[in-house]
Design a protein around this motif. Sequence first.
Motif, short mmCIF file in Angstrom:
data_model
loop_
_atom_site.label_atom_id
_atom_site.label_comp_id
_atom_site.label_asym_id
_atom_site.label_seq_id
_atom_site.Cartn_x
_atom_site.Cartn_y
_atom_site.Cartn_z
N MET A 184 0.62 -1.31 0.04
CA MET A 184 -0.19 -0.13 -0.04
C MET A 184 0.88 1.38 -0.08
O MET A 184 0.75 2.20 -0.82
N TRP A 185 1.66 1.45 0.90
CA TRP A 185 2.39 2.68 1.07
C TRP A 185 3.69 2.66 0.44
O TRP A 185 4.70 2.60 1.38
N ASN A 186 3.80 2.67 -0.78
CA ASN A 186 5.15 2.64 -1.51
C ASN A 186 5.12 3.56 -2.71
O ASN A 186 3.89 4.07 -2.99
N ALA A 187 6.01 3.87 -3.25
CA ALA A 187 6.36 4.81 -4.38
C ALA A 187 5.64 4.52 -5.69
O ALA A 187 4.78 5.29 -6.26
N GLU A 188 5.40 3.18 -5.76
CA GLU A 188 4.65 2.42 -7.26
C GLU A 188 3.28 2.74 -6.87
O GLU A 188 2.67 3.36 -7.89
N LYS A 189 2.79 2.48 -5.86
CA LYS A 189 1.34 2.61 -5.71
C LYS A 189 0.77 4.00 -5.58
O LYS A 189 0.02 4.32 -6.19
N ALA A 190 1.64 4.80 -4.77
CA ALA A 190 1.27 6.17 -4.73
C ALA A 190 1.41 6.96 -6.23
O ALA A 190 0.63 7.73 -6.47
N ALA A 191 2.60 6.79 -7.08
CA ALA A 191 2.54 7.30 -8.48
C ALA A 191 1.25 6.89 -9.32
O ALA A 191 0.62 7.79 -9.85
N ALA A 192 0.99 5.42 -9.20
CA ALA A 192 -0.22 4.94 -9.80
C ALA A 192 -1.46 5.85 -9.40
O ALA A 192 -2.33 5.88 -10.32
N GLU A 193 -1.63 5.72 -8.22
CA GLU A 193 -2.91 6.24 -7.64
C GLU A 193 -2.98 7.87 -8.04
O GLU A 193 -4.15 8.44 -8.30
N LEU A 194 -1.77 8.72 -7.94
CA LEU A 194 -1.88 9.94 -8.48
C LEU A 194 -2.10 10.07 -9.77
O LEU A 194 -2.86 10.98 -10.38
N ILE A 195 -1.58 9.42 -10.83
CA ILE A 195 -1.72 9.54 -12.23
C ILE A 195 -3.09 9.27 -12.54
O ILE A 195 -3.62 9.97 -13.20
N ARG A 196 -3.52 8.28 -11.89
CA ARG A 196 -5.13 7.87 -12.19
C ARG A 196 -6.00 8.94 -11.77
O ARG A 196 -6.97 9.51 -12.30
N PHE A 197 -5.60 9.60 -10.40
CA PHE A 197 -6.45 10.58 -9.66
C PHE A 197 -6.31 11.84 -10.58
O PHE A 197 -7.54 12.49 -10.93
N LEU A 198 -5.33 12.34 -11.30
CA LEU A 198 -5.15 13.45 -11.99
C LEU A 198 -5.90 13.31 -13.49
O LEU A 198 -6.55 14.33 -13.81
N ARG A 199 -6.02 11.96 -13.90
CA ARG A 199 -6.53 11.93 -15.26
C ARG A 199 -8.08 11.81 -15.06
O ARG A 199 -8.74 12.55 -15.79
N ASP A 200 -8.52 11.39 -13.76
CA ASP A 200 -9.79 11.85 -13.39
C ASP A 200 -10.14 13.17 -13.41
O ASP A 200 -11.48 13.82 -13.69
N LEU A 201 -9.27 13.92 -12.77
CA LEU A 201 -9.72 15.40 -12.48
C LEU A 201 -9.43 16.16 -13.85
O LEU A 201 -10.41 16.97 -14.05
N GLN A 202 -8.85 15.70 -14.82
CA GLN A 202 -8.95 16.35 -16.34
C GLN A 202 -10.28 16.13 -16.93
O GLN A 202 -10.84 16.78 -17.49
N ASP A 203 -10.91 14.80 -16.43
CA ASP A 203 -12.06 14.39 -17.10
C ASP A 203 -13.13 15.12 -16.24
O ASP A 203 -14.37 14.91 -16.33
N GLY A 204 -12.83 15.94 -14.95
CA GLY A 204 -13.80 16.49 -14.28
C GLY A 204 -14.50 15.92 -13.26
O GLY A 204 -15.49 16.06 -12.52
N LYS A 205 -13.61 14.75 -12.76
CA LYS A 205 -14.12 13.79 -11.62
C LYS A 205 -13.22 13.59 -10.54
O LYS A 205 -11.99 13.86 -10.93
N VAL A 206 -13.57 13.99 -9.31
CA VAL A 206 -12.81 13.47 -8.04
C VAL A 206 -13.12 12.23 -7.69
O VAL A 206 -14.11 12.01 -7.22
N MET A 207 -12.04 11.39 -7.95
CA MET A 207 -12.16 9.93 -7.45
C MET A 207 -11.11 9.74 -6.39
O MET A 207 -10.05 9.10 -6.81
#
Length: 402
Positions: free
Chosen positions: A344-367
């Motif tokens: 859970m608390w590692n760089a790979e997980k954090a990067a994957a979640e952040l990139i997913r989160f940011l792409r959702d933000l670009q689509d107007g969604k907060v996930m």
Amino acid sequence: MRLTFISNYINHHQIPFSEACYKELGSDYAFIQTSPMEAERLAMGWNEEGEKLTYVHRLYEEEEVCRRLIMESDVLLAGWTDREDLIGERLQAGKLTVRISERLYREGQWKAISPRGLIRKYQDHTRYRRKPVYLLCAGAYVPSDFHIIRAYPEKMFRWGYFPPTMHYGEELWTNIKKNDGIVQIVWAGRFMPLKHPEYMIRLAKDLKEADQRFHIHLIGSGEMEAELKQMTGDLQVGGEITFHGFCKPEQVRKIMEKSHIHVFTSNHLEGWGAVVNEAMNSGCAEVASGQAGAVPYLIDHGKNGLVYPDGRYDCMLEAVKFLLENPAGREQMGRNAYGTITKMWNAEKAAAELIRFLRDLQDGKVMPAKAGPLSIAPVVRPGKMYRELMSRRETKEWKEPK
């Protein structure tokens, strides 16, 4: 998506996360370093190798390139830097920005009454509360501080530091961590008052008097070193303690790998505490002060470690004794701690979640994520945090201190 991360300098706590982002985004990822690393950090074993990475740009050498990256990237990840002027230009332009922050009021939330401080916080944060600006909270006490200044409403998410993650097989517990009856205890950090290294000398004395079989490894140096060594002699525990001095990160890990328990004694002035990540990743059962930012996010009390309240040495001592006297439970907590980091608390997980989160933000969604990095950061007042942690505890044998 072009993502740029701006911070004071890149170090071994940030490189794994940056490497994971670069692996996913390639040339669309950049890191801007705003200043050279301080001599004190270099003396502690940190190095400047990160500056040579392909995606790293130095503001003090490439200002025009860096300014362009800040303004033209799809998302700016704004960490710790004194160049607020550069970030402000982007915020005023209404461009998507994600801040990373530790606490605003480490010394106490009473400081929020300062008119000058409130004006600065308004200029940097509060006035953008309705803009496309989000906050990653590097510590469990961060949301409460920002809640006071009414910034980032419903836009605060869990975050932290992500040192290198090591993956071990069963040999970590069967071959590396020796089961010869002597419990190895490790402490790592600078020898300074906020980190309370003196607790470890007292701990050695009390455990010795209780006829416990143990050895304490102290990693680090600093202003209290002479005092600690004097205290070690006065209490006659020189045979129970090894002073390792400052060690390179890889040397620290080697000692942690051989240790069964990691004790983390920092008070409320510790914003995060990356040694907790490292020790948990090394399979150590954790005994940690609940005042430090990392602890409420990383430790499930009674499952992967034990948390003690408000700098109370007596509670820390009882927690260590509990682990010494329960070897099976100690090993299981160490295994669970290892799983917390590797899953859970590692760089790979954090990067994957952040990139997913940011792409959702670009689509107007907060996930938000369901747990771990990018999950919703709850607002809990500092004085209520320990009670909150105890409400989640799983080890019923542990008696909550009075």
